[in-house]
Design a protein around this motif. Structure first.
Motif, PDB file in Angstrom:
ATOM      1  N   TYR A 136       0.800  -1.225   0.000  1.00  0.00           N
ATOM      2  CA  TYR A 136       0.000   0.000   0.000  1.00  0.00           C
ATOM      3  C   TYR A 136       0.834   1.278   0.000  1.00  0.00           C
ATOM      4  CZ  TYR A 136      -4.029  -2.939   0.564  1.00  0.00           C
ATOM      5  OH  TYR A 136      -4.987  -3.865   0.354  1.00  0.00           O
ATOM      6  N   THR A 137       2.100   1.169   0.318  1.00  0.00           N
ATOM      7  CA  THR A 137       2.963   2.348   0.248  1.00  0.00           C
ATOM      8  C   THR A 137       3.060   2.841  -1.188  1.00  0.00           C
ATOM      9  OG1 THR A 137       4.255   1.441   2.071  1.00  0.00           O
ATOM     10  CG2 THR A 137       5.241   3.241   0.808  1.00  0.00           C
ATOM     11  N   TYR A 138       3.310   1.944  -2.116  1.00  0.00           N
ATOM     12  CA  TYR A 138       3.418   2.326  -3.515  1.00  0.00           C
ATOM     13  C   TYR A 138       2.062   2.680  -4.114  1.00  0.00           C
ATOM     14  CZ  TYR A 138       8.151   0.656  -3.107  1.00  0.00           C
ATOM     15  OH  TYR A 138       9.443   0.490  -2.717  1.00  0.00           O
ATOM     16  N   LEU A 139       1.014   1.992  -3.649  1.00  0.00           N
ATOM     17  CA  LEU A 139      -0.319   2.317  -4.127  1.00  0.00           C
ATOM     18  C   LEU A 139      -0.694   3.747  -3.745  1.00  0.00           C
ATOM     19  CD1 LEU A 139      -2.852   1.190  -5.518  1.00  0.00           C
ATOM     20  CD2 LEU A 139      -3.702   0.595  -3.250  1.00  0.00           C
ATOM     21  N   LEU A 140      -0.360   4.133  -2.518  1.00  0.00           N
ATOM     22  CA  LEU A 140      -0.625   5.497  -2.076  1.00  0.00           C
ATOM     23  C   LEU A 140       0.163   6.494  -2.921  1.00  0.00           C
ATOM     24  CD1 LEU A 140      -1.956   7.327   0.092  1.00  0.00           C
ATOM     25  CD2 LEU A 140       0.154   7.100   1.388  1.00  0.00           C
ATOM     26  N   LEU A 141       1.402   6.164  -3.231  1.00  0.00           N
ATOM     27  CA  LEU A 141       2.219   7.040  -4.065  1.00  0.00           C
ATOM     28  C   LEU A 141       1.586   7.235  -5.434  1.00  0.00           C
ATOM     29  CD1 LEU A 141       4.968   8.539  -4.521  1.00  0.00           C
ATOM     30  CD2 LEU A 141       5.740   6.397  -5.547  1.00  0.00           C
ATOM     31  N   TRP A 142       1.185   6.153  -6.080  1.00  0.00           N
ATOM     32  CA  TRP A 142       0.656   6.246  -7.438  1.00  0.00           C
ATOM     33  C   TRP A 142      -0.738   6.861  -7.480  1.00  0.00           C
ATOM     34  CZ3 TRP A 142       3.525   6.057 -11.530  1.00  0.00           C
ATOM     35  CH2 TRP A 142       4.725   5.365 -11.480  1.00  0.00           C
ATOM     36  N   LEU A 143      -1.567   6.560  -6.515  1.00  0.00           N
ATOM     37  CA  LEU A 143      -2.955   7.014  -6.576  1.00  0.00           C
ATOM     38  C   LEU A 143      -3.198   8.392  -5.977  1.00  0.00           C
ATOM     39  CD1 LEU A 143      -4.892   3.722  -5.775  1.00  0.00           C
ATOM     40  CD2 LEU A 143      -4.443   4.776  -7.987  1.00  0.00           C
ATOM     41  N   LEU A 144      -2.310   8.870  -5.140  1.00  0.00           N
ATOM     42  CA  LEU A 144      -2.534  10.164  -4.502  1.00  0.00           C
ATOM     43  C   LEU A 144      -1.476  11.205  -4.827  1.00  0.00           C
ATOM     44  CD1 LEU A 144      -3.714   9.041  -0.957  1.00  0.00           C
ATOM     45  CD2 LEU A 144      -5.096   9.886  -2.837  1.00  0.00           C
ATOM     46  N   ILE A 145      -0.228  10.877  -4.597  1.00  0.00           N
ATOM     47  CA  ILE A 145       0.833  11.883  -4.684  1.00  0.00           C
ATOM     48  C   ILE A 145       1.093  12.316  -6.124  1.00  0.00           C
ATOM     49  CG2 ILE A 145       3.272  12.309  -4.211  1.00  0.00           C
ATOM     50  CD1 ILE A 145       2.948  10.459  -1.781  1.00  0.00           C
ATOM     51  N   LEU A 146       1.200  11.383  -7.043  1.00  0.00           N
ATOM     52  CA  LEU A 146       1.491  11.762  -8.425  1.00  0.00           C
ATOM     53  C   LEU A 146       0.377  12.570  -9.092  1.00  0.00           C
ATOM     54  CD1 LEU A 146       3.455   8.672  -9.725  1.00  0.00           C
ATOM     55  CD2 LEU A 146       4.326  10.909  -9.094  1.00  0.00           C
ATOM     56  N   PRO A 147      -0.899  12.175  -8.958  1.00  0.00           N
ATOM     57  CA  PRO A 147      -1.942  13.037  -9.533  1.00  0.00           C
ATOM     58  C   PRO A 147      -1.987  14.428  -8.910  1.00  0.00           C
ATOM     59  CG  PRO A 147      -2.813  10.866  -9.128  1.00  0.00           C
ATOM     60  CD  PRO A 147      -1.455  10.910  -8.506  1.00  0.00           C
ATOM     61  N   LEU A 148      -1.734  14.516  -7.618  1.00  0.00           N
ATOM     62  CA  LEU A 148      -1.682  15.839  -6.984  1.00  0.00           C
ATOM     63  C   LEU A 148      -0.527  16.666  -7.532  1.00  0.00           C
ATOM     64  CD1 LEU A 148      -2.535  15.011  -3.269  1.00  0.00           C
ATOM     65  CD2 LEU A 148      -3.956  16.184  -4.949  1.00  0.00           C
ATOM     66  N   GLY A 149       0.593  16.008  -7.809  1.00  0.00           N
ATOM     67  CA  GLY A 149       1.722  16.713  -8.417  1.00  0.00           C
ATOM     68  C   GLY A 149       1.403  17.201  -9.816  1.00  0.00           C
ATOM     69  N   VAL A 150       0.668  16.401 -10.565  1.00  0.00           N
ATOM     70  CA  VAL A 150       0.265  16.821 -11.914  1.00  0.00           C
ATOM     71  C   VAL A 150      -0.668  18.023 -11.842  1.00  0.00           C
ATOM     72  CG1 VAL A 150      -1.060  16.117 -13.948  1.00  0.00           C
ATOM     73  CG2 VAL A 150       0.626  14.572 -12.976  1.00  0.00           C
TER      74      VAL A 150
END
Length: 121
Positions: A92-106
């Motif tokens: 879930y660490t990587y899932l959180l990264l892909w589903l939350l942090i990257l779209p927010l960065g975009v």
């Protein structure tokens, strides 16, 4: 070391800078009459912005058309179903990264680009 001519020029311009020319408040009236957003943009930059806006609209329409033609809602549904079916195997660490942090960065990057290029805010 300064040359004699440099010293003379410095003295001349110091004296000229001290001279006040009375304009009976004309300068303040002109500055107050100017509109607040008096940004002059050259024709080349205006043309670049028009082309950029046109390309953005073209690509947005193309993406919407591709989403509809490829039935993107089915692809999204299949992806979501696969994620739910295999959720127990994820870290879930990587899932959180892909589903939350990257779209927010975009989103943050997009807002930053619009603010700097179009001065919307």
């Amino acid at each position: 070391m300064k040359d004699e001519r440099d010293i003379m020029l410095d003295d001349f311009f110091k004296e000229a800078a001290e001279v006040q020319i009375s304009d009976n408040g004309f300068t303040e009236q002109v500055l107050n009459a100017l509109p607040e957003s008096n940004r002059v943009e050259n024709k080349a930059m205006r043309k670049v912005r028009q082309w950029a806006t046109a390309w953005n609209i073209i690509f947005i329409i193309a993406n919407i058309a591709l989403f509809i033609l490829m039935k993107g809602w089915n692809i999204a549904y299949d992806l979501l179903a696969a994620l739910i079916a295999t959720a127990h195997t994820f870290d879930y660490t990587y899932l959180l990264l892909w589903l939350l942090i990257l779209p927010l960065g975009v989103v943050a990057g997009t807002v930053y680009l619009f603010r700097t290029s179009y001065r919307l805010f």
